[in-house]
Design a protein around this motif. Structure first.
Motif, mmCIF file in Angstrom:
data_model
loop_
_atom_site.group_PDB
_atom_site.id
_atom_site.type_symbol
_atom_site.label_atom_id
_atom_site.label_comp_id
_atom_site.label_asym_id
_atom_site.label_seq_id
_atom_site.Cartn_x
_atom_site.Cartn_y
_atom_site.Cartn_z
ATOM 1 N N ILE A 170 -19.392 55.002 38.454
ATOM 2 C CA ILE A 170 -19.228 54.112 37.431
ATOM 3 C C ILE A 170 -19.851 52.692 38.031
ATOM 4 C CG2 ILE A 170 -17.431 52.513 36.545
ATOM 5 C CD1 ILE A 170 -15.814 55.211 36.923
ATOM 6 N N LYS A 171 -20.741 52.133 37.145
ATOM 7 C CA LYS A 171 -21.474 51.005 37.644
ATOM 8 C C LYS A 171 -20.382 49.621 37.644
ATOM 9 C CE LYS A 171 -24.189 48.796 34.562
ATOM 10 N NZ LYS A 171 -25.463 48.621 33.736
ATOM 11 N N THR A 172 -20.724 48.810 38.638
ATOM 12 C CA THR A 172 -19.818 47.600 38.655
ATOM 13 C C THR A 172 -20.595 46.433 38.381
ATOM 14 O OG1 THR A 172 -20.187 47.703 41.165
ATOM 15 C CG2 THR A 172 -18.448 48.753 40.412
ATOM 16 N N VAL A 173 -20.139 45.619 37.334
ATOM 17 C CA VAL A 173 -20.873 44.289 37.069
ATOM 18 C C VAL A 173 -19.795 43.213 37.177
ATOM 19 C CG1 VAL A 173 -21.789 43.186 34.974
ATOM 20 C CG2 VAL A 173 -22.185 45.794 35.369
ATOM 21 N N ALA A 174 -20.610 42.279 37.945
ATOM 22 C CA ALA A 174 -19.623 40.943 38.345
ATOM 23 C C ALA A 174 -20.093 39.877 37.242
ATOM 24 C CB ALA A 174 -19.864 40.725 39.626
ATOM 25 N N GLU A 190 -22.719 52.524 29.460
ATOM 26 C CA GLU A 190 -22.853 53.789 30.336
ATOM 27 C C GLU A 190 -21.311 53.464 31.143
ATOM 28 O OE1 GLU A 190 -25.617 53.164 33.509
ATOM 29 O OE2 GLU A 190 -25.979 51.197 32.719
ATOM 30 N N PRO A 191 -20.878 54.074 32.031
ATOM 31 C CA PRO A 191 -19.765 53.992 32.724
ATOM 32 C C PRO A 191 -19.662 52.705 33.541
ATOM 33 C CG PRO A 191 -20.300 56.396 32.882
ATOM 34 C CD PRO A 191 -21.591 55.588 32.417
ATOM 35 N N VAL A 192 -18.784 51.794 33.219
ATOM 36 C CA VAL A 192 -19.002 50.540 33.904
ATOM 37 C C VAL A 192 -17.537 49.836 34.237
ATOM 38 C CG1 VAL A 192 -18.873 49.438 31.512
ATOM 39 C CG2 VAL A 192 -20.149 48.146 33.656
ATOM 40 N N ALA A 193 -17.626 49.150 35.424
ATOM 41 C CA ALA A 193 -16.309 48.540 35.577
ATOM 42 C C ALA A 193 -16.687 46.949 35.651
ATOM 43 C CB ALA A 193 -15.668 48.928 36.862
ATOM 44 N N ILE A 194 -16.255 46.264 35.040
ATOM 45 C CA ILE A 194 -16.528 44.683 34.997
ATOM 46 C C ILE A 194 -15.373 43.927 35.996
ATOM 47 C CG2 ILE A 194 -16.341 42.491 33.450
ATOM 48 C CD1 ILE A 194 -16.959 44.551 31.111
ATOM 49 N N ILE A 195 -15.894 42.966 36.606
ATOM 50 C CA ILE A 195 -15.255 42.293 37.730
ATOM 51 C C ILE A 195 -15.055 40.821 37.232
ATOM 52 C CG2 ILE A 195 -15.120 41.803 40.273
ATOM 53 C CD1 ILE A 195 -17.192 44.223 40.467
ATOM 54 N N MET A 196 -13.816 40.325 37.144
ATOM 55 C CA MET A 196 -13.699 38.924 36.902
ATOM 56 C C MET A 196 -12.991 38.249 38.021
ATOM 57 S SD MET A 196 -14.684 39.028 33.763
ATOM 58 C CE MET A 196 -14.647 37.143 33.498
ATOM 59 N N GLY A 197 -13.519 37.070 38.177
ATOM 60 C CA GLY A 197 -12.751 36.210 39.606
ATOM 61 C C GLY A 197 -11.621 35.549 39.182
#
Length: 245
Positions: A170-174, A190-197
């Motif tokens: 799973i790709k990680t996108v910040a 595509e498989p993804v995880a979005i990162i919020m601060g």
């Protein structure tokens, strides 16, 4: 003593810890002392339960009962095991979409994000145990009840969660302003995880070092940033757009 989503009193909180209740956060009166309080602090640290020192006035606003200098906030939802959830999603044949919140601290922002995440098909939200917003009445209200429909996982360290996601394909996108790449340059289909601060600091620099990609939203006004729940909505709906065209 328990009332709605709070537990009052040191002994009651200790008993809740022993019985593995879903404790989100404990508020401790500043300069509180005594052997029983030492026992409570030791238990909180051992179980890695989020706590903070507050003025007695804050405790008195929460309840008029005898709180003994300690009030625990109890989560109205049960948290999921992250590894189990990720494995279930990846094995289900669905296109994984996860959301990581790096120490987001405001319960109402958390609730608004949960509501949007539920509407956009997010498979699970991952937060860190320490320093994250509690799941309380404000969270439930601003999520419009969506908090009961989407899995939430609490982890010791955000970086470990990112490594596990990456190891699961799973790709990680910040979401960060510290990049030249636009959100519209990123492939979310595509498989993804979005990162919020967090609201004030954004994503931790040590987290930014290990993500797969970074993306920012174009800004044309004089204000330099969006509310985190609004920015999160933009990222999630760009994901929806790409996956439905």
């Amino acid at each position: 003593m328990e009332q709605e989503h709070h537990i009052f009193g040191i002994r009651a909180i200790l008993e809740a810890i022993r019985n593995k209740k879903e404790i989100d956060k404990v508020f401790i009166q500043k300069e509180a002392q005594g052997n029983l309080m030492k026992d409570l602090l030791g238990a909180l640290k051992k179980e890695n339960i989020n706590f903070s020192y507050v003025p007695v006035e804050k405790l008195n606003r929460i309840t008029k009962l005898n709180h003994q200098g300690a009030i625990a906030s109890i989560s109205p939802v049960k948290f999921y095991d992250m590894e189990t959830l990720i494995n279930q999603v990846t094995e289900s044949g669905k296109m994984p979409l996860f959301l990581i919140l790096d120490q987001l601290s405001d319960a109402r922002n958390f609730g608004a994000i949960i509501r949007t995440a539920e509407c956009t098909g997010v498979n699970g939200i991952i937060v860190q145990k320490a320093g994250s917003a509690p799941v309380n009445g404000d969270t439930v209200k601003t999520s419009a009840g969506a908090v009961f429909n989407i899995p939430i996982c609490k982890v010791e360290h955000i970086k470990d969660a990112i490594f596990y996601l990456q190891g699961s394909g799973i790709k990680t996108v910040a979401a960060t302003e510290k990049t030249e790449d636009s959100i519209y340059d990123i492939n979310f289909n595509e498989p993804v995880a979005i990162i919020m601060g967090s609201e004030d600091r954004g994503i931790n620099p040590s987290v930014l070092k290990i993500v797969d990609e970074k993306a920012k939203l174009p800004m044309y006004g004089t204000i330099g940033s969006l509310n985190v729940s609004v920015a999160c909505g933009a990222f999630l709906y760009e994901t929806v757009r790409q996956r439905t065209v």
